[in-house]
Design a protein around this motif. Structure first.
Motif, short mmCIF file in Angstrom:
data_model
loop_
_atom_site.label_atom_id
_atom_site.label_comp_id
_atom_site.label_asym_id
_atom_site.label_seq_id
_atom_site.Cartn_x
_atom_site.Cartn_y
_atom_site.Cartn_z
N UNK A 68 0.85 -1.19 0.00
CA UNK A 68 0.00 0.00 0.00
C UNK A 68 0.88 1.24 0.00
N UNK A 69 0.53 2.20 -0.86
CA UNK A 69 1.27 3.46 -0.92
C UNK A 69 0.31 4.60 -0.61
N UNK A 70 0.66 5.39 0.38
CA UNK A 70 -0.16 6.54 0.74
C UNK A 70 0.23 7.72 -0.14
N UNK A 71 -0.76 8.34 -0.75
CA UNK A 71 -0.49 9.46 -1.65
C UNK A 71 -1.17 10.71 -1.12
N UNK A 72 -0.35 11.66 -0.70
CA UNK A 72 -0.87 12.90 -0.14
C UNK A 72 -1.35 13.83 -1.24
N UNK A 73 -2.59 14.27 -1.12
CA UNK A 73 -3.17 15.19 -2.07
C UNK A 73 -3.99 16.23 -1.31
N UNK A 74 -3.90 17.48 -1.72
CA UNK A 74 -4.67 18.54 -1.07
C UNK A 74 -4.85 19.69 -2.04
N UNK A 75 -5.91 20.45 -1.85
CA UNK A 75 -6.15 21.63 -2.67
C UNK A 75 -6.38 22.82 -1.73
N UNK A 76 -5.74 23.93 -2.05
CA UNK A 76 -5.81 25.14 -1.22
C UNK A 76 -6.77 26.13 -1.85
N UNK A 77 -7.73 26.60 -1.06
CA UNK A 77 -8.68 27.61 -1.52
C UNK A 77 -8.72 28.73 -0.47
N UNK A 78 -8.07 29.85 -0.81
CA UNK A 78 -7.93 30.96 0.13
C UNK A 78 -7.26 30.44 1.40
N UNK A 79 -7.94 30.53 2.53
CA UNK A 79 -7.31 30.08 3.77
C UNK A 79 -7.74 28.67 4.16
N UNK A 80 -8.50 28.00 3.28
CA UNK A 80 -8.96 26.64 3.56
C UNK A 80 -8.14 25.63 2.76
N UNK A 81 -7.84 24.54 3.42
CA UNK A 81 -7.11 23.46 2.76
C UNK A 81 -7.96 22.20 2.81
N UNK A 82 -8.24 21.64 1.64
CA UNK A 82 -9.08 20.45 1.54
C UNK A 82 -8.22 19.25 1.18
N UNK A 83 -8.24 18.27 2.07
CA UNK A 83 -7.41 17.08 1.90
C UNK A 83 -8.19 15.98 1.18
N UNK A 84 -7.62 15.42 0.13
CA UNK A 84 -8.23 14.26 -0.53
C UNK A 84 -7.17 13.17 -0.76
N UNK A 85 -6.29 13.03 0.21
CA UNK A 85 -5.26 11.99 0.14
C UNK A 85 -5.91 10.61 0.07
N UNK A 86 -5.22 9.68 -0.56
CA UNK A 86 -5.79 8.34 -0.72
C UNK A 86 -4.67 7.30 -0.70
N UNK A 87 -5.07 6.04 -0.68
CA UNK A 87 -4.13 4.92 -0.70
C UNK A 87 -4.22 4.19 -2.03
N UNK A 88 -3.06 3.82 -2.57
CA UNK A 88 -3.03 3.00 -3.78
C UNK A 88 -2.46 1.64 -3.41
N UNK A 89 -3.10 0.58 -3.92
CA UNK A 89 -2.70 -0.78 -3.59
C UNK A 89 -2.24 -1.53 -4.83
N UNK A 90 -1.23 -2.37 -4.67
CA UNK A 90 -0.85 -3.25 -5.77
C UNK A 90 -0.30 -4.56 -5.22
N UNK A 91 -0.27 -5.57 -6.10
CA UNK A 91 0.23 -6.89 -5.72
C UNK A 91 1.52 -7.15 -6.49
N UNK A 92 2.50 -7.70 -5.80
CA UNK A 92 3.78 -8.03 -6.42
C UNK A 92 3.65 -9.39 -7.11
#
Length: 216
Positions: free
Chosen positions: A47-71
């Motif tokens: 599992x890889x955690x991917x940090x994602x966020x969008x900044x709108x004026x003084x507000x920060x909206x987080x939409x981070x997610x996890x990506x999964x794969x099999x070896x």
């Protein structure tokens, strides 16, 4: 560092709680060491955690997610993986699907996009994951049968549920079922967009068949 998470797995007649154990991999050297020791090999779940966020004026909206794969294979300092990967914009525009199960080989020392150690890379294990070499081989074979699949669904058939189904036989996405805030909103919007997209794909295929029929 080891952490645990409770992943709800649905069976036909009941629901059971599956205890997953996650080991955070701090850097490339630790990953390579795990590969050489055999702790990461065919049928390993990462599992890889991917940090994602969008900044709108003084507000920060987080939409981070996890990506999964099999070896599926380990050679030298490379991992061969199977996962649901997004298609290129050009392919999406040409109605060739939004995501597809693909197999690719990753050079662990060079691919910072796939393996983002700063955000978090984790080795995931569970009680009902394959343990013997034959079980792992069977799981990899089962996963490869779905190569080229383009039936992506945000909530019901994503990268998480694909790996879950491959390793445990149960298709479930803990992340999708527990999404909140902006990530949930994005997921709901994407779900309906994908439905519209699939309708357009069907129209394109139907038109193609009609043209081929009259062309004959």
């Amino acid at each position: 560092m080891l952490t645990t998470c409770d992943c709800l797995k649905e069976t036909e007649d009941k629901q059971c709680m599956l205890k997953c154990v996650e080991k955070r991999i701090d850097d490339v050297s630790e990953l390579v060491d795990l590969m050489r020791r055999g702790d990461i090999g065919p049928a390993s779940h990462i599992r890889v955690y991917r940090q994602r966020a969008v900044q709108c004026l003084c507000w920060k909206f987080d939409y981070s997610y996890n990506h999964h794969f099999i070896v599926t294979d380990v050679t030298d300092n490379k991992l061969t993986i199977l996962h649901y990967a997004p298609k290129r914009i050009s392919n999406i525009i040409l109605l060739k699907g939004v995501a597809e199960i693909i197999q690719e080989t990753v050079a662990v020392e060079d691919d910072e996009e796939t393996l983002d150690f700063e955000s978090g890379v984790f080795l995931v294990t569970a009680d009902n994951y394959p343990r013997t070499p034959s079980q792992k081989c069977e799981a990899v074979t089962r996963a490869k049968r779905r190569l080229g699949e383009r039936q992506y669904s945000v909530f019901h058939n994503n990268c998480d549920s694909f790996v879950s189904w491959t390793l445990s036989g149960n298709s479930y996405s803990h992340q999708a079922m527990n999404a909140k805030g902006l990530l949930l909103c994005i997921g709901v919007c994407a779900r309906y967009c994908i439905r519209i997209y699939r309708t357009l794909e069907l129209i394109k295929d139907s038109v193609g068949k009609l043209l081929a029929l009259f062309g004959e």
